[in-house]
Enzyme design. Sequence first.
Site, PDB file in Angstrom:
ATOM      1  N   LYS A   1       0.766  -1.300  -0.064  1.00  0.00           N
ATOM      2  CA  LYS A   1      -0.221   0.063   0.013  1.00  0.00           C
ATOM      3  C   LYS A   1       1.050   1.467  -0.207  1.00  0.00           C
ATOM      4  CE  LYS A   1      -1.645   1.550   4.195  1.00  0.00           C
ATOM      5  NZ  LYS A   1      -1.453   2.962   4.351  1.00  0.00           N
ATOM      6  N   ASN A   2       1.677   1.281   0.701  1.00  0.00           N
ATOM      7  CA  ASN A   2       2.581   2.639   1.317  1.00  0.00           C
ATOM      8  C   ASN A   2       3.534   2.945   0.073  1.00  0.00           C
ATOM      9  OD1 ASN A   2       1.214   2.965   3.261  1.00  0.00           O
ATOM     10  ND2 ASN A   2       2.689   2.389   4.713  1.00  0.00           N
TER      11      ASN A   2
ATOM     12  N   CYS B   1      -5.023  12.249  12.746  1.00  0.00           N
ATOM     13  CA  CYS B   1      -5.509  10.975  12.585  1.00  0.00           C
ATOM     14  C   CYS B   1      -5.555  10.508  14.073  1.00  0.00           C
ATOM     15  CB  CYS B   1      -4.783  10.079  11.652  1.00  0.00           C
ATOM     16  SG  CYS B   1      -3.150   9.625  12.395  1.00  0.00           S
TER      17      CYS B   1
ATOM     18  N   ARG C   1      -0.138  14.717  12.762  1.00  0.00           N
ATOM     19  CA  ARG C   1       0.479  14.341  11.422  1.00  0.00           C
ATOM     20  C   ARG C   1       0.365  15.506  10.708  1.00  0.00           C
ATOM     21  NH1 ARG C   1      -1.247   9.015  10.256  1.00  0.00           N
ATOM     22  NH2 ARG C   1       0.472   9.030   8.616  1.00  0.00           N
TER      23      ARG C   1
ATOM     24  N   ASP D   1       4.399  20.137   7.584  1.00  0.00           N
ATOM     25  CA  ASP D   1       5.340  21.239   7.426  1.00  0.00           C
ATOM     26  C   ASP D   1       6.706  20.754   6.680  1.00  0.00           C
ATOM     27  OD1 ASP D   1       5.746  19.727   9.658  1.00  0.00           O
ATOM     28  OD2 ASP D   1       7.431  21.095  10.163  1.00  0.00           O
TER      29      ASP D   1
ATOM     30  N   ASP E   1       4.700   0.683  11.913  1.00  0.00           N
ATOM     31  CA  ASP E   1       3.398   0.286  11.595  1.00  0.00           C
ATOM     32  C   ASP E   1       3.435  -1.268  11.799  1.00  0.00           C
ATOM     33  OD1 ASP E   1       3.567   1.896   8.179  1.00  0.00           O
ATOM     34  OD2 ASP E   1       2.894   2.656  10.342  1.00  0.00           O
TER      35      ASP E   1
ATOM     36  N   ARG F   1      -8.618  -0.545   4.847  1.00  0.00           N
ATOM     37  CA  ARG F   1      -7.789   0.578   4.456  1.00  0.00           C
ATOM     38  C   ARG F   1      -6.461  -0.031   3.961  1.00  0.00           C
ATOM     39  NH1 ARG F   1      -7.377   6.162   7.373  1.00  0.00           N
ATOM     40  NH2 ARG F   1      -5.845   6.112   5.373  1.00  0.00           N
TER      41      ARG F   1
HETATM   42  C1  EPZ Z   1       4.003   7.202   6.171  1.00  0.00           C
HETATM   43  O1  EPZ Z   1       3.212   8.097   6.777  1.00  0.00           O
HETATM   44  C2  EPZ Z   1       3.181   5.785   5.966  1.00  0.00           C
HETATM   45  N1  EPZ Z   1       1.996   6.076   5.202  1.00  0.00           N
HETATM   46  C3  EPZ Z   1       2.774   5.489   7.407  1.00  0.00           C
HETATM   47  O2  EPZ Z   1       1.965   4.378   7.337  1.00  0.00           O
HETATM   48  C4  EPZ Z   1       3.961   5.187   8.524  1.00  0.00           C
HETATM   49  O3  EPZ Z   1       3.559   5.193   9.808  1.00  0.00           O
HETATM   50  C5  EPZ Z   1       4.886   6.346   8.396  1.00  0.00           C
HETATM   51  O4  EPZ Z   1       5.363   6.810   7.158  1.00  0.00           O
HETATM   52  C6  EPZ Z   1       6.127   6.283   9.233  1.00  0.00           C
HETATM   53  O5  EPZ Z   1       6.953   5.196   8.641  1.00  0.00           O
HETATM   54  C7  EPZ Z   1       2.112   6.015   4.030  1.00  0.00           C
HETATM   55  O6  EPZ Z   1       3.095   5.814   3.430  1.00  0.00           O
HETATM   56  C8  EPZ Z   1       1.037   6.317   2.991  1.00  0.00           C
HETATM   57  P1  EPZ Z   1       6.270  10.384   7.866  1.00  0.00           P
HETATM   58  P2  EPZ Z   1       3.949   9.532   6.737  1.00  0.00           P
HETATM   59  O7  EPZ Z   1       6.259  11.707   7.149  1.00  0.00           O
HETATM   60  O8  EPZ Z   1       4.630  10.036   5.311  1.00  0.00           O
HETATM   61  C9  EPZ Z   1       6.617  13.701  11.271  1.00  0.00           C
HETATM   62  C10 EPZ Z   1       0.028   2.766   7.793  1.00  0.00           C
HETATM   63  O9  EPZ Z   1      -0.233   2.313   8.866  1.00  0.00           O
HETATM   64  N2  EPZ Z   1       6.295  14.601  10.148  1.00  0.00           N
HETATM   65  O10 EPZ Z   1       7.276   9.535   7.546  1.00  0.00           O
HETATM   66  O11 EPZ Z   1       3.021  10.503   7.007  1.00  0.00           O
HETATM   67  C11 EPZ Z   1       5.405  12.839  11.554  1.00  0.00           C
HETATM   68  O12 EPZ Z   1       4.494  13.477  12.507  1.00  0.00           O
HETATM   69  C12 EPZ Z   1       0.374   4.370   7.668  1.00  0.00           C
HETATM   70  O13 EPZ Z   1       0.317   2.333   6.635  1.00  0.00           O
HETATM   71  C13 EPZ Z   1       6.352  16.268  10.504  1.00  0.00           C
HETATM   72  O14 EPZ Z   1       6.819  16.491  11.658  1.00  0.00           O
HETATM   73  O15 EPZ Z   1       4.945   9.653   7.834  1.00  0.00           O
HETATM   74  C14 EPZ Z   1       5.818  11.729  12.249  1.00  0.00           C
HETATM   75  O16 EPZ Z   1       6.401  11.822  13.511  1.00  0.00           O
HETATM   76  C15 EPZ Z   1       0.241   5.212   9.121  1.00  0.00           C
HETATM   77  N3  EPZ Z   1       6.329  16.917   9.506  1.00  0.00           N
HETATM   78  C16 EPZ Z   1       7.683  11.394  11.483  1.00  0.00           C
HETATM   79  O17 EPZ Z   1       7.558  13.003  10.879  1.00  0.00           O
HETATM   80  C17 EPZ Z   1       5.858  16.357   8.187  1.00  0.00           C
HETATM   81  O18 EPZ Z   1       5.670  17.470   7.421  1.00  0.00           O
HETATM   82  C18 EPZ Z   1       7.551  10.556  10.374  1.00  0.00           C
HETATM   83  O19 EPZ Z   1       6.296  10.935   9.551  1.00  0.00           O
HETATM   84  C19 EPZ Z   1       5.943  15.185   8.176  1.00  0.00           C
HETATM   85  C20 EPZ Z   1       5.907  14.146   9.136  1.00  0.00           C
END
Ligand code: EPZ
Length: 424
Positions: free
Chosen positions: A22-23, A117, A122, A125, A307, A399
């Site tokens: 999916k990801n 969520c 989430r 920035d 995850d 999902r």
């Molecule tokens: C991806 O989400 C995955 N989703 C998530 O899987 C997964 O948990 C996550 O990566 C971490 O591995 C998809 O790929 C569709 P991040 P993403 O940006 O890209 C912070 C599932 O269960 N952050 O790597 O949204 C954020 O809050 C889902 O399949 C900022 O601060 O995650 C987090 O603490 C859930 N600012 C950390 O970075 C930003 O602009 C990592 O988030 C973006 C992220």
Amino acid sequence: MDKLVIRGGKRISGTIAASGSKNSALPVIAATLLAPDGNFTINRIPDLQDVRTFSNLLEYLGAEISFADNVLQVSTANLKSVEAPYELVKKMRASIYVLGPLLSRIGHTRVSLPGGCAFGPRPVDLHIMAMEKLGARIVIEKGYIDAQVIGSKLRGARIDFPISSVGATGNALMAAVTAEGTTILGNAAIEPEIECLCHFLQKMGANISGVGTTTLVIEGVDRLHAVAFDNIFDRIEAGTLLCAAAITKGEITVTGLNPHHLDAVLKAFAEAGCTVTTGFDSITLAAPDKLKPTDVTAKPYPCFPTDMQAQWMALMTQAEGVSNITDKIYHERFNHIPELNRLGARIDIRENQAVVHGPQVLTGTKVMSTDLRASACLVLAGLVAGETTEVLRVYHLDRGYEKIERKLTALGADIERVKYQELS
Ligand code: EPZ
């Protein structure tokens, strides 16, 4: 609405093929916006609610899409909108992935802020920072990101991410591939799903080096073209199925995926006493009679994935002792704990760490899904709980897991999907 009714106590054993990831599918589908002509054929796309939601968003933008037998055919030649509306983005925060491609392709886009969520705010920035560094003017108003390229096209830049972000890395990649000049991404995410996106973009004609490392160098090219592509397999689904065998004292082989994509999880299974063997594209796990308590800390790849944190917690309720589970990515990703405790688990929370006291005998009852991986966790607990467990609101599960109850049934579980009405 659907629920899963699980009669626990059955061993999970046999061989099962993993579904497409999916990801990686979601950013790959977004990247089709970058090719102004031609038809994409993308194989191993899982039949999931999130994939259908993302396909609906692309059709709203003007793409032509057909999806059958896990093959997605896409053409984005005739885009008619540059707006990703709240109603669609709210359903799936990964819709933010259209930001980079639309800025690159069209030069302007309005994308609804995805909101939070079940397990935290989430923020986006870092996505916005990357677009501004590449020469976009961003205005946030009325819950939308209004992005406009300054000048004729985006310009290459050096972008150093303060923290590892899968989504922001993906968006920056998709914006940079046709920008003017060179872009360097520092502290880029190295998850297999990002590596898959890089391979897809390279096949489309992008010039990316450093794939698989935390420093990506992108030389902008004038044009990208539609291609045929094989998506990678879903390492999180595979890890979840391995947990199903481990928690029911079974034995399972999951086929298709690169076992190295789960190295940290396989190491944890081995520490817990499971016998784990791997082939070129398969993983076999045999559960021990007694599971050893095993601490894990969820951090960016190649560490233990967040995850898999909820699924691991379900497993550790059966371990012979105390396990500490820490999530360094999402500090509040613990909504599954109260529901596990209702099944008879004994889990305490201390800030971003859960302390799991095992082994606990679990007894089936009704439990509520709150998010995708929490619902998978409750299904795993139901497989080992006595009597019957009803996991409600499995639209969360749908999902991210393709026909999971059919897969588990084929592996020996007593599980069925039942329609129900919620008491209002
Ligand atoms: C991806 O989400 C995955 N989703 C998530 O899987 C997964 O948990 C996550 O990566 C971490 O591995 C998809 O790929 C569709 P991040 P993403 O940006 O890209 C912070 C599932 O269960 N952050 O790597 O949204 C954020 O809050 C889902 O399949 C900022 O601060 O995650 C987090 O603490 C859930 N600012 C950390 O970075 C930003 O602009 C990592 O988030 C973006 C992220």
